[in-house]
Scaffold this active site. Structure first.
Site, PDB file in Angstrom:
ATOM      1  CB  VAL A 106      -5.503  -4.184   6.346  1.00  0.00           C
ATOM      2  CG1 VAL A 106      -4.878  -4.313   4.955  1.00  0.00           C
ATOM      3  CG2 VAL A 106      -6.789  -5.002   6.428  1.00  0.00           C
ATOM      4  CG  HIS A 110      -6.443   1.144   6.294  1.00  0.00           C
ATOM      5  ND1 HIS A 110      -5.389   0.305   6.570  1.00  0.00           N
ATOM      6  CD2 HIS A 110      -7.360   0.933   7.276  1.00  0.00           C
ATOM      7  CE1 HIS A 110      -5.645  -0.390   7.655  1.00  0.00           C
ATOM      8  NE2 HIS A 110      -6.834  -0.019   8.125  1.00  0.00           N
ATOM      9  CG  HIS A 112     -11.046   3.328   9.105  1.00  0.00           C
ATOM     10  ND1 HIS A 112     -11.753   2.154   8.965  1.00  0.00           N
ATOM     11  CD2 HIS A 112      -9.808   2.954   9.511  1.00  0.00           C
ATOM     12  CE1 HIS A 112     -10.980   1.128   9.294  1.00  0.00           C
ATOM     13  NE2 HIS A 112      -9.796   1.574   9.636  1.00  0.00           N
TER      14      HIS A 112
HETATM   15  P1  AMP Z   1      -7.986  -1.627  10.526  1.00  0.00           P
HETATM   16  O1  AMP Z   1      -8.439  -2.322  11.770  1.00  0.00           O
HETATM   17  O2  AMP Z   1      -7.845  -0.138  10.707  1.00  0.00           O
HETATM   18  O3  AMP Z   1      -6.758  -2.271   9.927  1.00  0.00           O
HETATM   19  O4  AMP Z   1      -9.169  -1.779   9.486  1.00  0.00           O
HETATM   20  C1  AMP Z   1      -9.192  -2.663   8.416  1.00  0.00           C
HETATM   21  C2  AMP Z   1     -10.533  -2.498   7.746  1.00  0.00           C
HETATM   22  O5  AMP Z   1     -10.474  -3.124   6.490  1.00  0.00           O
HETATM   23  C3  AMP Z   1     -11.699  -3.125   8.505  1.00  0.00           C
HETATM   24  O6  AMP Z   1     -12.666  -2.108   8.783  1.00  0.00           O
HETATM   25  C4  AMP Z   1     -12.236  -4.175   7.545  1.00  0.00           C
HETATM   26  O7  AMP Z   1     -13.636  -4.299   7.581  1.00  0.00           O
HETATM   27  C5  AMP Z   1     -11.737  -3.651   6.198  1.00  0.00           C
HETATM   28  N1  AMP Z   1     -11.564  -4.646   5.150  1.00  0.00           N
HETATM   29  C6  AMP Z   1     -10.907  -5.832   5.236  1.00  0.00           C
HETATM   30  N2  AMP Z   1     -10.937  -6.464   4.040  1.00  0.00           N
HETATM   31  C7  AMP Z   1     -11.614  -5.658   3.191  1.00  0.00           C
HETATM   32  C8  AMP Z   1     -11.977  -5.745   1.817  1.00  0.00           C
HETATM   33  N3  AMP Z   1     -11.660  -6.807   1.066  1.00  0.00           N
HETATM   34  N4  AMP Z   1     -12.674  -4.730   1.268  1.00  0.00           N
HETATM   35  C9  AMP Z   1     -13.020  -3.658   2.008  1.00  0.00           C
HETATM   36  N5  AMP Z   1     -12.693  -3.501   3.304  1.00  0.00           N
HETATM   37  C10 AMP Z   1     -12.016  -4.493   3.896  1.00  0.00           C
END
Ligand code: AMP
Length: 129
Positions: A106, A110, A112
């Site tokens: 995304v 963000h 985690h």
């Molecule tokens: P990354 O690989 O660091 O970009 O992580 C993106 C994270 O966003 C993943 O752990 C997904 O499970 C999470 N994610 C994607 N869509 C949503 C959503 N609508 N609500 C909550 N988490 C999400």
């Protein structure tokens, strides 16, 4: 679309849509500068994401271009969220993926927060490493 240092910010990404209230999230904490919510696909008993309220793709983009107040407010919110989740005593891990090598899915910064069990080694060893 906002373009900075050749890094386009995609206003349609899922976290931008959550910030605009277009899609729901399971909110944990919210401040003027940040929103924390449960990851939709948790990889630990506690898996929460914290995002800044602004159009930043990555940590590098954020720290280079966001106002100091937002940078401070965001990191403060990460710490507050970990505390609110009750993770201070047992411990937790924070992680921010940026770009293709880190599999960033995304394109909105963000962090985690993982916790709720022993988390094992920091990185999975890949063949040849
Ligand atoms: P990354 O690989 O660091 O970009 O992580 C993106 C994270 O966003 C993943 O752990 C997904 O499970 C999470 N994610 C994607 N869509 C949503 C959503 N609508 N609500 C909550 N988490 C999400």
């Amino acid at each position: 679309m906002t373009v900075r240092n050749h890094q386009p910010y995609d206003e349609t990404n899922v976290f931008a849509r959550i910030l605009r209230g277009e899609i729901p999230c399971r909110r944990v904490h919210e401040t003027e500068h940040a929103l924390a919510f449960h990851d939709i696909n948790p990889q630990a008993p506690v898996h929460v994401l914290v995002i800044p309220k602004g159009p930043y793709v990555s940590l590098a983009d954020f720290t280079a271009h966001a106002p100091a107040e937002l940078v401070a407010g965001f990191f403060r919110a990460v710490g507050e969220t970990a505390r609110m989740l009750g993770l201070e005593e047992t411990g937790y891990r924070i992680l921010a993926n940026a770009g293709p090598h880190a599999h960033q899915e995304v394109p909105h910064l963000h962090v985690h927060i993982f916790g709720g069990r022993p988390l094992g080694p920091m990185l999975t060893r890949l063949p040849g490493n």
